[in-house]
Design a protein around this motif. Structure first.
Motif, mmCIF file in Angstrom:
data_model
loop_
_atom_site.group_PDB
_atom_site.id
_atom_site.type_symbol
_atom_site.label_atom_id
_atom_site.label_comp_id
_atom_site.label_asym_id
_atom_site.label_seq_id
_atom_site.Cartn_x
_atom_site.Cartn_y
_atom_site.Cartn_z
ATOM 1 N N ILE A 198 22.588 11.726 37.683
ATOM 2 C CA ILE A 198 21.650 10.953 38.505
ATOM 3 C C ILE A 198 22.520 9.913 39.202
ATOM 4 C CG2 ILE A 198 19.684 9.388 38.508
ATOM 5 C CD1 ILE A 198 18.713 10.822 35.955
ATOM 6 N N PHE A 199 22.476 9.906 40.512
ATOM 7 C CA PHE A 199 23.432 9.113 41.289
ATOM 8 C C PHE A 199 22.719 8.086 42.165
ATOM 9 C CE2 PHE A 199 25.756 8.846 45.446
ATOM 10 C CZ PHE A 199 26.771 8.004 44.988
ATOM 11 N N LEU A 200 23.160 6.840 42.045
ATOM 12 C CA LEU A 200 22.670 5.756 42.894
ATOM 13 C C LEU A 200 23.836 5.270 43.750
ATOM 14 C CD1 LEU A 200 20.540 3.630 40.372
ATOM 15 C CD2 LEU A 200 19.831 5.582 41.781
ATOM 16 N N GLN A 201 23.684 5.310 45.049
ATOM 17 C CA GLN A 201 24.745 4.880 45.947
ATOM 18 C C GLN A 201 24.986 3.381 45.823
ATOM 19 O OE1 GLN A 201 24.223 6.088 50.004
ATOM 20 N NE2 GLN A 201 23.976 8.265 49.497
ATOM 21 N N ALA A 202 26.271 3.028 45.593
ATOM 22 C CA ALA A 202 26.637 1.610 45.478
ATOM 23 C C ALA A 202 28.143 1.501 45.671
ATOM 24 C CB ALA A 202 26.219 1.060 44.108
ATOM 25 N N PRO A 203 28.614 1.678 46.899
ATOM 26 C CA PRO A 203 30.059 1.696 47.143
ATOM 27 C C PRO A 203 30.736 0.338 46.967
ATOM 28 C CG PRO A 203 28.840 1.830 49.213
ATOM 29 C CD PRO A 203 27.835 1.954 48.122
ATOM 30 N N LYS A 204 30.022 -0.752 47.180
ATOM 31 C CA LYS A 204 30.605 -2.083 47.066
ATOM 32 C C LYS A 204 30.283 -2.702 45.712
ATOM 33 C CE LYS A 204 30.301 -2.973 52.049
ATOM 34 N NZ LYS A 204 29.755 -3.882 53.092
ATOM 35 N N THR A 205 31.120 -3.646 45.307
ATOM 36 C CA THR A 205 30.932 -4.316 44.012
ATOM 37 C C THR A 205 29.571 -5.003 43.926
ATOM 38 O OG1 THR A 205 33.315 -4.709 43.847
ATOM 39 C CG2 THR A 205 31.893 -6.038 42.438
ATOM 40 N N GLU A 206 29.178 -5.683 45.009
ATOM 41 C CA GLU A 206 27.875 -6.368 44.984
ATOM 42 C C GLU A 206 26.722 -5.381 44.891
ATOM 43 O OE1 GLU A 206 29.576 -6.766 49.270
ATOM 44 O OE2 GLU A 206 30.296 -6.764 47.185
ATOM 45 N N ASP A 207 26.925 -4.177 45.478
ATOM 46 C CA ASP A 207 25.895 -3.138 45.384
ATOM 47 C C ASP A 207 25.733 -2.678 43.936
ATOM 48 O OD1 ASP A 207 25.512 -3.228 48.132
ATOM 49 O OD2 ASP A 207 27.010 -1.669 48.506
ATOM 50 N N LYS A 208 26.863 -2.520 43.266
ATOM 51 C CA LYS A 208 26.823 -2.086 41.876
ATOM 52 C C LYS A 208 26.103 -3.106 41.000
ATOM 53 C CE LYS A 208 30.998 0.825 41.908
ATOM 54 N NZ LYS A 208 31.228 0.844 43.344
ATOM 55 N N LYS A 209 26.405 -4.383 41.236
ATOM 56 C CA LYS A 209 25.739 -5.431 40.446
ATOM 57 C C LYS A 209 24.237 -5.433 40.730
ATOM 58 C CE LYS A 209 29.725 -8.558 40.187
ATOM 59 N NZ LYS A 209 30.264 -9.884 40.593
ATOM 60 N N ARG A 210 23.899 -5.292 41.991
ATOM 61 C CA ARG A 210 22.497 -5.331 42.395
ATOM 62 C C ARG A 210 21.705 -4.166 41.836
ATOM 63 N NH1 ARG A 210 20.276 -2.857 46.634
ATOM 64 N NH2 ARG A 210 22.326 -2.463 47.556
ATOM 65 N N ARG A 211 22.304 -2.968 41.746
ATOM 66 C CA ARG A 211 21.566 -1.779 41.352
ATOM 67 C C ARG A 211 21.771 -1.404 39.883
ATOM 68 N NH1 ARG A 211 21.070 2.915 45.621
ATOM 69 N NH2 ARG A 211 19.094 2.954 44.466
ATOM 70 N N ARG A 212 22.569 -2.183 39.174
ATOM 71 C CA ARG A 212 22.834 -1.884 37.768
ATOM 72 C C ARG A 212 21.543 -1.847 36.965
ATOM 73 N NH1 ARG A 212 27.577 -0.319 34.826
ATOM 74 N NH2 ARG A 212 26.839 -0.309 32.686
ATOM 75 N N GLY A 213 20.676 -2.804 37.172
ATOM 76 C CA GLY A 213 19.414 -2.858 36.423
ATOM 77 C C GLY A 213 18.569 -1.634 36.691
ATOM 78 N N GLU A 214 18.564 -1.152 37.916
ATOM 79 C CA GLU A 214 17.802 0.054 38.276
ATOM 80 C C GLU A 214 18.317 1.258 37.501
ATOM 81 O OE1 GLU A 214 16.909 2.644 42.354
ATOM 82 O OE2 GLU A 214 17.904 0.681 42.470
ATOM 83 N N ALA A 215 19.653 1.376 37.412
ATOM 84 C CA ALA A 215 20.248 2.495 36.684
ATOM 85 C C ALA A 215 19.935 2.402 35.194
ATOM 86 C CB ALA A 215 21.757 2.516 36.908
ATOM 87 N N GLU A 216 19.955 1.180 34.652
ATOM 88 C CA GLU A 216 19.677 1.002 33.227
ATOM 89 C C GLU A 216 18.227 1.371 32.901
ATOM 90 O OE1 GLU A 216 21.728 0.480 30.919
ATOM 91 O OE2 GLU A 216 23.505 -0.383 31.862
#
Length: 325
Positions: free
Chosen positions: A148-166
């Protein structure tokens, strides 16, 4: 370039002029013109010197056959003209003919030697090579996984979408269908197949993804959230192919050909060292340097200073070493 183009045009012209004379016979005269004759014996001799593949192409294609006959006539006619104009007495022509003769005989001699090598069967050697190099015949490990893949190429994107993935991961831990959640949430083309990536080797995926995916042991296992340069992934192991070695029988001929090639190289190298000893043909550095200088002066060749200095330094060092007790 101009000479090559002129010869090509001339051959094409002769092909037009003498096509009518080159009747498709297997014996007798094919072309006779201006005191030059091309007969079946000439053609057979020409074909006999060719590799089978090229010979087959010429015989099976009429245009190729005609071109060969035309080329034979061209060579003979040009040779006739050259002799009539006294070119055989020219020193450069004599040197070129001598070089061509020596080069031809050298090639024929080496070819003959290689053809006459007596090869062993390599049965035992092939089996031993197979057992000692089993990894060469074992395909790399592959796994089949889904993600299951969530696009987040930038560091801030990863931080922002981490909760969604969890949150998605928690639903998976509670027994929700991986395939259904992938179809709903995954943001790449695999969402249409429930996240299925198919079988792949380590080289295909991002290093961080591989490290997690290939470390999973049990089919059906689901990873924690994995970060790559592309974004966030949740990985599920679907299947594993450890890569069974190919049977010896399937690769024995391949191994024998490899051993045969190695045997040929070693045999030929030993023969060549015997017939053309390196220590005999190698000139002393000082002699080589003197020869280089003399030839450069004769033919007005400029030797780059860096190269000349390096050669001189090398010669000086070697001379110093030789003078040591």
């Amino acid at each position: 370039m101009l000479r090559s183009t002129t010869i090509t045009c001339a051959i094409a012209l002769f092909g037009t002029l003498f096509a009518a004379h080159a009747a498709a016979q297997v014996d007798g005269t094919l072309v006779r013109h201006k005191g030059v004759t091309v007969d079946a014996g000439d053609l057979n001799e020409e074909l006999g010197l060719l590799e089978q593949e090229k010979r087959q192409r010429i015989i099976s294609e009429a245009n190729e056959l005609q071109s060969t006959v035309t080329g034979l006539y061209f060579r003979k006619r040009m040779s006739q003209l050259a002799e009539s104009q006294g070119l055989l007495a020219d020193a450069e022509v004599q040197a070129a003919l001598r070089q061509a003769r020596e080069a031809t005989l050298a090639k024929l001699m080496t070819d003959r030697y290689l053809e006459d090598i007596d090869y062993p069967s390599f049965e035992e050697e092939a089996r031993r090579y197979y057992e000692e190099h089993l990894s060469e015949f074992t395909p790399p490990e592959r796994i089949r996984a889904a993600h299951i893949f969530l696009q987040a190429p930038k560091t801030e994107d990863k931080k922002r979408r981490r909760g969604e993935a969890e949150k998605i991961l928690k639903r998976l831990r509670k027994g929700k269908s991986f395939s259904e959640l992938a179809k709903k949430h995954s943001e790449d083309s695999t969402r249409h197949t429930g996240g299925d990536l198919g079988f792949f080797t380590r080289e295909r995926m991002a290093p961080e993804f591989n490290e997690v995916a290939f470390s999973m042991k049990e089919k059906g296992a689901v990873s924690d959230v994995v970060e790559t340069r592309f974004g966030l992934h949740i990985v599920k192991l679907l299947d594993r192919d450890l890569g069974e070695p190919k049977a010896f029988e399937a690769v024995s001929e391949q191994i024998k050909e490899r051993l045969k090639a190695e045997y040929r190289r070693e045999n030929f190298s030993a023969w060549l060292k015997q017939e053309v000893p390196p220590e005999v043909v190698r000139l002393p550095d000082a002699r080589l340097q003197a020869l280089q200088d003399a030839l450069a002066e004769r033919y007005a060749v400029r030797i780059p200073e860096a190269e000349a200095s390096a050669d001189a330094e090398s010669t000086q060092v070697q001379s110093t070493e030789a003078a040591k007790p």
